[in-house]
Design a protein around this motif. Structure first.
Motif, PDB file in Angstrom:
ATOM      1  N   LYS A 244      23.912 -14.689  62.262  1.00 55.95           N
ATOM      2  CA  LYS A 244      22.455 -14.836  62.211  1.00 55.95           C
ATOM      3  C   LYS A 244      21.847 -14.088  61.032  1.00 55.95           C
ATOM      4  O   LYS A 244      20.787 -14.452  60.526  1.00 55.95           O
ATOM      5  N   ASP A 245      22.507 -13.037  60.606  1.00 54.61           N
ATOM      6  CA  ASP A 245      22.013 -12.249  59.479  1.00 54.61           C
ATOM      7  C   ASP A 245      23.183 -11.928  58.549  1.00 54.61           C
ATOM      8  O   ASP A 245      23.635 -10.789  58.462  1.00 54.61           O
ATOM      9  N   PRO A 246      23.711 -12.952  57.866  1.00 55.81           N
ATOM     10  CA  PRO A 246      24.899 -12.751  57.028  1.00 55.81           C
ATOM     11  C   PRO A 246      24.609 -11.843  55.844  1.00 55.81           C
ATOM     12  O   PRO A 246      23.465 -11.763  55.370  1.00 55.81           O
ATOM     13  N   PRO A 247      25.609 -11.140  55.349  1.00 53.64           N
ATOM     14  CA  PRO A 247      25.401 -10.261  54.196  1.00 53.64           C
ATOM     15  C   PRO A 247      25.078 -11.056  52.931  1.00 53.64           C
ATOM     16  O   PRO A 247      25.492 -12.211  52.789  1.00 53.64           O
ATOM     17  N   LYS A 248      24.321 -10.445  52.061  1.00 54.33           N
ATOM     18  CA  LYS A 248      24.015 -11.075  50.780  1.00 54.33           C
ATOM     19  C   LYS A 248      25.275 -11.096  49.911  1.00 54.33           C
ATOM     20  O   LYS A 248      26.126 -10.212  50.030  1.00 54.33           O
ATOM     21  N   VAL A 301      33.831 -20.087  52.608  1.00 58.11           N
ATOM     22  CA  VAL A 301      33.454 -20.417  53.980  1.00 58.11           C
ATOM     23  C   VAL A 301      32.078 -21.063  53.993  1.00 58.11           C
ATOM     24  O   VAL A 301      31.140 -20.580  53.361  1.00 58.11           O
ATOM     25  N   LYS A 302      31.981 -22.160  54.711  1.00 58.02           N
ATOM     26  CA  LYS A 302      30.694 -22.800  54.922  1.00 58.02           C
ATOM     27  C   LYS A 302      29.972 -21.999  55.997  1.00 58.02           C
ATOM     28  O   LYS A 302      30.454 -21.889  57.122  1.00 58.02           O
ATOM     29  N   ASN A 303      28.861 -21.402  55.664  1.00 57.47           N
ATOM     30  CA  ASN A 303      28.197 -20.429  56.534  1.00 57.47           C
ATOM     31  C   ASN A 303      27.985 -20.951  57.951  1.00 57.47           C
ATOM     32  O   ASN A 303      27.444 -22.034  58.160  1.00 57.47           O
ATOM     33  N   GLY A 304      28.432 -20.153  58.917  1.00 57.62           N
ATOM     34  CA  GLY A 304      28.199 -20.474  60.313  1.00 57.62           C
ATOM     35  C   GLY A 304      29.076 -21.572  60.873  1.00 57.62           C
ATOM     36  O   GLY A 304      28.797 -22.111  61.949  1.00 57.62           O
TER      37      GLY A 304
END
Length: 352
Positions: A244-248, A301-304
């Motif tokens: 939900k709040d991935p690193p930059k 990686v495709k986010n989420g």
């Protein structure tokens, strides 16, 4: 007016199919499934596999074995129906016989999976394997890690680690590590062993990265612990990834490990890959190094996209604790005739 509608709809559908095809062509999919004791019906000398024989209390007959193979082939095919996974890590497989029967003597044969596997000295004779489609992944080098030798514990008999370095269809080299940590039976002693193995696994992964700082590393399997357990979070030093709040991108360290299995996507009320006494636990995990999280990396990686495969037909009502639970093959010695006590997970990577 209507004579223009049908051509327009056809054109839209064609455009949509083209988009889907393009997305499938630029994606690399890796899945994992704990098969829950995929044994054949014959005794392997030197291993404690007699509970999975026709004469045992479980009555593991050829008929039940064939049903298990068909069930697993259906489950594997359902992981990603439109585009099958390029590689699939399998946990708790006994030998080459069961993998040959699974990949060549079930409907799964149409997907033409090949495999590599370990041949460890686990007391029960269970191993790990990697299925791969030749068009999606080509093994370049295969290695195994025997924890007894690596930890200098002569009496230790447990599952080996499987390390496959291969060339993905994207043209990228990927190091895939299939891991099955020691079980929870044994309490503190077993926990200490998992901690020690995790520390050694971290050193092994660091050696890969030190030799090649552009390496793309994926660790996948059954860790018999959760992403926040000491063995994975502290000993393996795998950062718990927040979907939900991935690193930059600027905060991601290329050589750091990131555990993607914390609260992944799922359906039908499923919260993790395994359920014990009404409590969901994420034992099946996928961990990647920072390189695979950087959008600037050719493959990433495709986010989420890490998710639990939780189709309704893989579940049965939990009559004791409520809700649903994976439809397993056995509940103790009681035959249930299902798929597995674990649910599969799948991760999608994309490339430019």
């Amino acid at each position: 007016m209507y004579k223009y509608v049908l051509p327009f709809i056809c054109m839209c559908l064609l455009h949509l199919c083209t988009i889907v095809a393009q997305e499938a062509a630029s994606s690399f999919r890796i899945a994992e499934l704990n098969c829950e004791n995929l044994f054949d019906t014959l005794h392997d000398e030197g291993f404690q596999d007699k509970e999975f024989l026709p004469s045992s209390e479980r009555k593991w007959t050829s008929r039940r074995y064939r049903r298990k193979l068909l069930m697993l082939s259906k489950e594997i095919a359902s992981i990603s129906p439109t585009t099958p996974p390029d590689v699939i890590a399998l946990i708790e497989v006994e030998n080459d016989t069961v993998l040959r029967d699974l990949t060549q003597r079930t409907p799964l044969r149409s997907l033409r999976y090949k495999y590599v596997m370990t041949h460890s000295d686990d007391p029960r004779g269970i191993d790990v394997a990697l299925l791969y489609q030749e068009g999606g992944f080509r093994p370049l080098r295969t290695a195994t890690v025997n924890w007894s030798h690596r930890l200098n514990l002569p009496n230790l008999r447990t599952r080996d680690l499987l390390h496959v370095r291969g060339l993905a269809k994207s043209g990228d080299t990927i190091d895939i590590i299939v891991h099955h940590a020691p079980s929870r039976l044994g309490g503190r002693k077993a926990q200490k062993l998992r901690n020690d193995i995790s520390k050694s696994l971290r050193a092994y992964v660091d050696s890969i990265y030190t030799a090649n700082t552009t390496a793309n590393i994926i660790i996948i399997g059954d860790f018999n612990d959760t992403p926040t357990s000491r063995s994975t979070k502290t000993c393996l030093n795998a950062v718990v990834y927040d979907h939900k709040d991935p690193p930059k991108p600027t905060d991601i360290l290329p050589g750091q490990l990131y555990n993607l299995a914390n609260k992944p996507k799922a359906e039908n009320g499923v919260k993790a890959s395994y359920r014990y006494r009404g409590h969901w636990e994420m034992l099946d995990q996928c961990i990647v190094n920072g390189n695979l999280l950087l959008p600037s990396n050719h493959i990433h990686v495709k986010n989420g996209t890490l998710r639990i495969v939780s189709h309704q037909f893989l579940l049965v009502p939990d009559k004791t604790y409520g809700n649903f639970t994976p439809w397993r093959t056995y509940q103790g010695p009681l035959y249930k005739g299902g798929f597995s006590d674990h649910l599969p997970i799948i991760l999608e990577l994309q490339y430019k």
